[in-house]
Write an enzyme that holds these catalytic residues in place. Structure first.
Site, PDB file in Angstrom:
ATOM      1  N   CYS A 180       8.606  -0.599 -11.675  1.00  0.00           N
ATOM      2  CA  CYS A 180       8.220  -1.721 -10.604  1.00  0.00           C
ATOM      3  C   CYS A 180       7.294  -2.504 -11.039  1.00  0.00           C
ATOM      4  O   CYS A 180       6.676  -2.626 -11.882  1.00  0.00           O
ATOM      5  CB  CYS A 180       8.365  -0.685  -9.297  1.00  0.00           C
ATOM      6  SG  CYS A 180       6.836   0.395  -9.186  1.00  0.00           S
ATOM      7  N   CYS A 222       3.752  -0.874 -11.414  1.00  0.00           N
ATOM      8  CA  CYS A 222       3.572  -0.586 -12.879  1.00  0.00           C
ATOM      9  C   CYS A 222       2.910  -1.770 -13.468  1.00  0.00           C
ATOM     10  O   CYS A 222       1.891  -1.658 -14.263  1.00  0.00           O
ATOM     11  CB  CYS A 222       4.884   0.044 -13.398  1.00  0.00           C
ATOM     12  SG  CYS A 222       5.652   1.369 -12.817  1.00  0.00           S
ATOM     13  N   ASP A 268       8.027 -42.282 -23.851  1.00  0.00           N
ATOM     14  CA  ASP A 268       7.534 -43.242 -25.031  1.00  0.00           C
ATOM     15  C   ASP A 268       8.656 -43.693 -25.811  1.00  0.00           C
ATOM     16  O   ASP A 268       9.915 -43.312 -25.618  1.00  0.00           O
ATOM     17  CB  ASP A 268       6.673 -42.139 -25.997  1.00  0.00           C
ATOM     18  CG  ASP A 268       6.056 -42.834 -27.148  1.00  0.00           C
ATOM     19  OD1 ASP A 268       5.656 -44.218 -26.971  1.00  0.00           O
ATOM     20  OD2 ASP A 268       6.288 -42.390 -28.411  1.00  0.00           O
ATOM     21  N   ASP A 281       6.523 -38.266 -28.474  1.00  0.00           N
ATOM     22  CA  ASP A 281       6.603 -37.877 -29.676  1.00  0.00           C
ATOM     23  C   ASP A 281       5.503 -38.432 -30.506  1.00  0.00           C
ATOM     24  O   ASP A 281       5.435 -39.371 -30.335  1.00  0.00           O
ATOM     25  CB  ASP A 281       7.905 -38.166 -30.267  1.00  0.00           C
ATOM     26  CG  ASP A 281       8.016 -37.814 -31.712  1.00  0.00           C
ATOM     27  OD1 ASP A 281       8.334 -36.659 -32.002  1.00  0.00           O
ATOM     28  OD2 ASP A 281       7.653 -38.493 -32.561  1.00  0.00           O
ATOM     29  N   ASP A 321       0.821 -39.178 -28.347  1.00  0.00           N
ATOM     30  CA  ASP A 321       1.251 -38.871 -27.235  1.00  0.00           C
ATOM     31  C   ASP A 321       0.318 -37.782 -26.579  1.00  0.00           C
ATOM     32  O   ASP A 321       0.662 -37.212 -25.368  1.00  0.00           O
ATOM     33  CB  ASP A 321       2.557 -38.761 -26.986  1.00  0.00           C
ATOM     34  CG  ASP A 321       3.418 -39.913 -27.156  1.00  0.00           C
ATOM     35  OD1 ASP A 321       3.019 -40.985 -26.960  1.00  0.00           O
ATOM     36  OD2 ASP A 321       4.425 -39.940 -28.018  1.00  0.00           O
TER      37      ASP A 321
END
Length: 856
Positions: free
Chosen positions: A116, A119, A545, A740, A744
Site C-alpha cells: 500500500c 509501505c 524550432d 532539436d 535549443d
C-alpha cells in the site's frame, strides 16, 4: 571452587592462527587483542571486535573455559548480509549502477513486500534518513525505487540491509528476476484465492441454512453443529489465504506504523474471534461467512492489482529484455582453421569467405569498445556499434516505435537491442553497459517513474494519514454503538475497518501514469519527467524550432558562392574543419560535403545558434550566420547577393577570415512528413502554434507558409528564444517547446514541457521532458491526446476514490453496511481504479482524428 572437568580450555591456537576462531591469520594483517595479559592475534576485524567486546565486558574467562573455538565471523554474519556485500563490488555494480561523478552513485531497485501507499511512505523516509543517501523515489505502481547515494558515506549493501531491517526486501532491478517474481506471486495468490473460494462457498452454504433457520426455527444442537463445522472450514482461509494480510500488518505494527493491512487484519481477526466466542458460548452472532468473503474479495482485488502491476511494467522491461545475454565476438587467429568456419557475411555467391578470423560466444557484459561482433539474421544487436561489413535491415521498433525496418550498411550506426532481419552483419562495438542508448532510455524512464507529479504527491499525503484516521474512527464507532446498541457495535466496527480504501486513492495516479507512459513508449515518445504528462495536458502554446524539428534536419549543400580566389573544395575543407566541432544539422551537412582530407582546426569556440571561430593552419576563420560574422569581424556581404541566395528560402552560412568574407554556403532542407497535419490538428484543438528560428526571414516564411503557421519569428539567438518563451509564460501561457540541436537546450529547459527530437544532440535530449524517438511528428499529437486522457482518468480515479470513501465510511459507521458488503466494496473500489487506468493501454492512435499513415 574447582572447575568442572567437562569445561576445559581447547588446544591453544596454532602459531599464525586466530586466537578467537582458529582460522589462519592472513599475511600482512595486524589485528590483535590483549587477553589474559598477552597480545593474541586475530584473523580479521570482525574477530578483533568480538574479542574486544568479550574482554571489555569482563568475560575474559570465556577463553579459558571454552570447549571449542568460536564460530568464524562468516558464520555469525547472516546469509542475507553476506549476499548484499557482493553488490558493493565495482564489477558487479557495472550492470545496474550509474556513476554520476567520482563519489555519487545511482541504482534502480525492486522492493518486495510493498502492499500500500504507507509501505512506500515508510521506505522512502527510512532510507532518506540514512547518512549519505541523497535521494530516494519509489513508484507504487511498479514497486521500483531509484536511490542516489554518496559512496564515501554509505554503501549499497547498507541501503539493502536498511530495507530488510524494516521487514521488506530490496534487490537490484533485474527484469527477468522481477517477471519471475511476479509470476510466482501470481501463482501463490491464485492458490490462496482458490482456497478462500472453495472453503468460503461451503461456509456460505451453511450460513444460508442458519439464516433460513432464523426465520423458520432451528434446534440449538444443529445450530451449534453448524457453528463448529463453519469454524473448521474457515480455519484454512484464516491461516493460509489471509496470511499475507496478517504478516504485513504485524510488520507494520512492529514498526509502530499503520499500513492498509492493519485495519483489514483487525477486521478479519475481530470477526473470527467474535464467531469463535459465539461457537463456544452459544451467545451472539457468527461471522464465518463474512471472514471468508473478506479474504476472498480482498485477494481478488490483490490478484487484479498484481496483474495490472505486471502489465504496467511490460513496456519498460521489454526494453531491458531486448538486450541479449550473449554475443558472438570475432577474434583474429594466426591462420584460417578448416575446423572453425567463419561466421562472417558470405560472398556474392553465398559461399563462406576465406578469412583469418574465428568466433566465440561471450557474455554481453564482457564486450569492450573496439570488439568486433557477428550478428546473424534474427539476432538482437548486443551493444551500440558501427557496421563494418555486410548490409541488412534492422528492426528498431522496440526503441523508436517505427514499424518499418531500417537499412544498415558499412559506416552506419547500430543501436543495442534492435533486431537484425535479413543478412549477417559485422559491427565494431562503440558503447557497452550503462553507456548505450538503451541504457540511457531506461534511466530516463526510471527517472520519470520515480518522480511524482503534483496529483500523486497530494494523493500520497492524504493516504499517509488515512489509515490512522480510520483506526481512530473505528474506535469511536465501537464506543458509540457499545453504548447505544450493543448488537451493532461489532459489525459496524468491522465494516468501518474493512470498507475504507486508501489503496484506490494511492493507485489512482501512478497506475494511470504508468499505463500512459508504457503506451507512449511503444509509440516512440519517451516520457523522461514525472510532471510531463500532467503539464502537457494543460498546454496552451506549442513553439517549434525549424531546422531538424519541422524539417528533416538533413540539409544538403545547394550552392557555394565564392568571393575570393580559393576553390570550392578548399573552402569546403576549411569550413569542414571548423564544423566538425558542432552537432548542428548545418555542421553535419558541411562536414559531409567536405573532402575527407580536411585539415584540423584548433582553439575552436562554438557559439550555439550563431556560428564557430577557430584557427586552421595558423589563420583565424569564422563561419556562421551573417549576423554572427558581422559581430565577430565587422564585415558584411553584399545585400543583393544575400537576397539572391535567400530567394528560395535556403539557409545561408558565411565563411570569413579576419579581413574578408571568402564564401557563402546555401543549404536546403525538406519538411518532415506529417508536419502540416500536426500543425492543423493543434490549431483545431485551440492551441496557439508559433515558429521561433535562428534562420533568416525568407526561410522562416517559406516553412511557416507551407505549414500554416502565423507570425513566424526569425533571426533569433538562443537567448532571444528564451526571452520570448518567458514572455509567453508571463502572460499565463503553458508552453510546449519542440526543438532539436544544442542551441535549443536553454529554451527546452525553460519551457513547462519540452520535447526533443530523438535524433537531436545529447544536450538537447537531456534538457527535455519528453523525447520523440520515432521522429514522427504525428506521434506528438497522439502524445497530447494520451496526456489529456490520462489527466481525465486520474481525475476520475481520484474523484471515485474520494467519493467512495466519503459515502462508504459514514454508511458503515451508521450500521448500514454489513461486513461482507464492506469487503466487496473495498475490493471493487480498487479494481475500478485499476481497470479505468488500464483503458489508456488501449487508446487508439490519432484520437484527434488525424489521418496519419506513419503511425503504428
Amino acid at each position: 571452587m574447582s572447575t568442572p572437568a567437562a569445561i576445559a580450555s581447547p588446544e591453544p591456537a596454532a602459531v599464525g592462527a586466530c586466537f578467537h576462531c582458529g582460522l589462519p591469520v592472513p599475511p600482512g594483517t595486524d589485528f590483535s587483542v590483549d587477553i589474559d595479559g598477552a597480545r593474541r592475534p586475530m584473523c580479521c576485524k570482525g574477530c578483533e571486535a568480538v574479542a574486544r567486546a568479550i574482554v571489555s565486558g569482563g568475560l575474559g574467562d570465556y577463553y579459558r573455559y571454552r570447549t571449542a573455538q568460536a564460530p568464524t565471523a562468516r558464520e555469525v554474519v547472516p546469509e542475507f548480509l553476506r549476499q548484499t556485500a557482493v553488490y558493493d563490488h565495482p564489477e558487479v555494480q557495472k550492470s545496474f549502477v550509474r556513476v554520476e561523478d567520482e563519489h555519487v552513485r545511482e541504482a534502480a531497485l525492486i522492493l518486495e513486500g510493498v502492499t500500500c501507499a504507507a509501505c512506500v511512505w515508510l521506505n522512502e523516509r527510512h532510507l532518506a534518513r540514512l547518512p549519505g543517501v541523497l535521494a530516494v523515489h519509489i513508484n507504487y505502481a511498479t514497486h521500483r525505487a531509484r536511490v542516489k547515494w554518496d559512496e564515501r558515506r554509505v554503501h549499497l549493501s547498507d541501503i539493502l540491509q536498511a530495507v530488510s531491517r524494516i521487514g521488506y526486501l530490496a534487490h537490484p532491478f533485474d527484469p527477468r528476476r522481477h517477471q519471475q517474481k511476479l509470476e510466482n506471486d501470481r501463482r501463490v495468490l491464485l492458490r490462496r484465492l482458490g482456497v478462500a473460494g472453495v472453503f468460503g462457498m461451503q461456509v456460505m452454504t451453511l450460513s444460508v441454512a442458519l439464516y433460513v433457520g432464523d426465520w423458520s426455527g432451528v434446534e440449538t444442537q444443529y445450530r451449534r453443529f453448524f457453528y463448529w463445522v463453519s469454524l473448521l472450514l474457515t480455519l484454512p482461509v484464516l491461516l493460509y489465504s489471509a496470511q499475507p494480510f496478517f504478516r504485513s500488518a504485524w510488520r507494520d505494527l512492529r514498526r509502530f506504523r499503520a499500513g492498509m493491512d492493519v485495519p483489514v487484519s483487525l477486521g478479519v481477526a475481530a470477526a473470527f474471534v467474535a464467531s469463535l466466542w459465539t461457537s463456544i458460548t452459544g451467545v451472539g452472532t457468527v461471522y464465518y461467512d463474512s471472514v471468508c468473503m473478506f479474504v476472498f474479495f480482498l485477494l481478488t482485488g490483490r490478484y487484479f492489482e498484481l496483474a495490472a502491476h505486471k502489465r504496467a511494467t511490460e513496456s519498460s522491461e521489454a526494453l531491458v529484455l531486448a538486450t541479449p545475454a550473449t554475443a558472438t565476438r570475432i577474434i583474429e587467429v594466426a591462420s584460417p582453421s578448416p575446423s572453425s568456419p567463419s561466421l562472417l557475411p558470405q560472398g556474392e555467391g553465398g559461399e563462406p569467405r576465406e578469412s583469418t578470423y574465428m568466433t566465440e560466444t561471450v557474455a554481453v557484459a564482457e564486450l569492450r569498445r573496439g570488439d568486433r561482433v557477428c550478428i546473424r539474421p534474427g539476432e538482437p544487436v548486443p551493444a551500440d556499434g558501427t557496421v563494418t561489413e555486410g548490409r541488412s535491415s534492422v528492426d528498431e521498433s522496440l526503441l523508436t516505435g517505427e514499424s518499418l525496418p531500417v537499412t544498415k550498411a558499412p559506416g552506419q550506426t547500430l543501436v543495442g537491442g534492435s533486431i537484425n532481419i535479413e543478412s549477417p552483419l559485422v559491427a565494431r562495438v562503440e558503447k557497452t553497459g550503462p553507456d548505450t542508448i538503451l541504457s540511457s532510455i531506461l534511466r530516463l524512464l526510471d527517472r520519470a517513474a520515480a518522480e511524482k507529479p503534483r496529483l500523486a504527491q497530494l494523493a500520497d499525503r492524504v493516504a499517509g494519514g488515512f489509515v490512522a484516521a480510520i483506526l481512530l474512527l473505528a474506535a469511536a464507532v465501537a464506543l458509540y454503538w457499545w453504548r447505544h446498541d450493543a448488537a451493532l457495535w461489532l459489525p459496524a466496527t468491522i465494516a468501518v475497518l474493512v470498507v475504507t480504501c486508501p489503496c484506490a486513492l494511492s493507485l489512482a495516479t501512478p497506475t494511470a501514469l504508468t499505463a500512459a507512459t508504457g503506451r507512449l513508449t511503444r509509440l516512440g515518445l519517451l516520457v523522461t519527467r514525472g510532471h510531463a504528462l500532467e503539464t502537457l495536458a494543460r498546454a496552451t502554446h506549442v513553439v517549434f524550432d525549424k531546422t531538424g524539428t519541422l524539417t528533416q534536419g538533413r540539409l544538403r549543400l545547394r550552392t557555394i558562392r565564392r568571393f575570393s580566389g580559393m576553390t570550392e573544395t578548399e573552402y569546403l575543407a576549411l569550413a569542414g574543419a571548423l564544423e566538425r566541432h558542432s552537432e548542428h544539422p548545418i555542421a553535419r551537412a558541411l562536414v559531409a560535403a567536405a573532402p575527407a582530407s580536411a585539415p584540423a582546426a584548433v582553439d575552436v569556440i562554438n557559439t550555439p545558434g550563431a556560428g564557430l571561430r577557430g584557427a586552421v593552419g595558423g589563420e583565424l576563420f569564422f563561419i556562421g550566420t551573417p549576423a554572427y560574422v558581422e559581430e565577430q569581424t565587422g564585415l558584411t556581404a553584399d545585400a543583393g547577393t544575400l537576397d539572391e541566395l535567400r530567394r528560395h528560402g535556403e539557409t545561408l552560412v558565411l565563411f570569413a577570415g579576419r579581413e574578408k568574407i571568402h564564401a557563402a554556403f546555401a543549404l536546403s532542407d525538406e519538411l518532415r512528413p506529417g508536419a502540416a497535419e500536426l500543425i492543423a490538428e493543434l490549431k483545431r484543438r485551440g492551441l496557439t502554434v508559433r515558429l521561433f528560428t535562428g534562420d533568416h526571414e525568407a526561410a522562416a516564411r517559406r516553412v511557416a507558409a507551407s505549414l500554416g503557421i502565423d507570425d513566424p519569428v526569425w533571426d533569433l539567438r538562443p537567448a532571444d528564444k528564451l526571452e520570448r518563451v518567458r514572455a509567453l509564460q508571463q502572460r499565463g501561457a503553458v508552453v510546449v517547446m519542440v526543438g532539436d540541436g544544442v542551441n535549443d537546450a536553454p529554451v527546452l529547459a525553460a519551457a513547462q514541457v519540452s520535447v526533443a527530437m530523438g535524433g537531436g544532440a545529447a544536450v538537447a535530449a537531456s534538457s527535455a521532458d519528453m523525447i520523440l524517438l520515432s521522429q514522427q511528428l504525428p506521434h506528438l499529437a497522439d502524445g497530447m491526446s494520451v496526456a489529456r486522457r490520462t489527466l481525465r482518468i486520474i481525475r476520475e480515479n481520484l474523484g471515485w476514490a474520494l467519493g467512495y470513501n466519503l459515502l462508504a465510511v459514514p454508511a458503515a459507521a451508521a450500521g448500514y453496511v454489513t461486513p461482507w458488503m464492506a469487503a466487496l466494496g473495498m475490493s471493487t473500489s480498487s479494481l475500478l481504479v485499476v481497470a479505468n487506468a488500464l483503458r489508456l493501454t488501449r487508446v487508439r492512435n490519432s484520437e484527434w482524428g488525424m489521418r496519419n499513415t506513419n503511425s503504428i
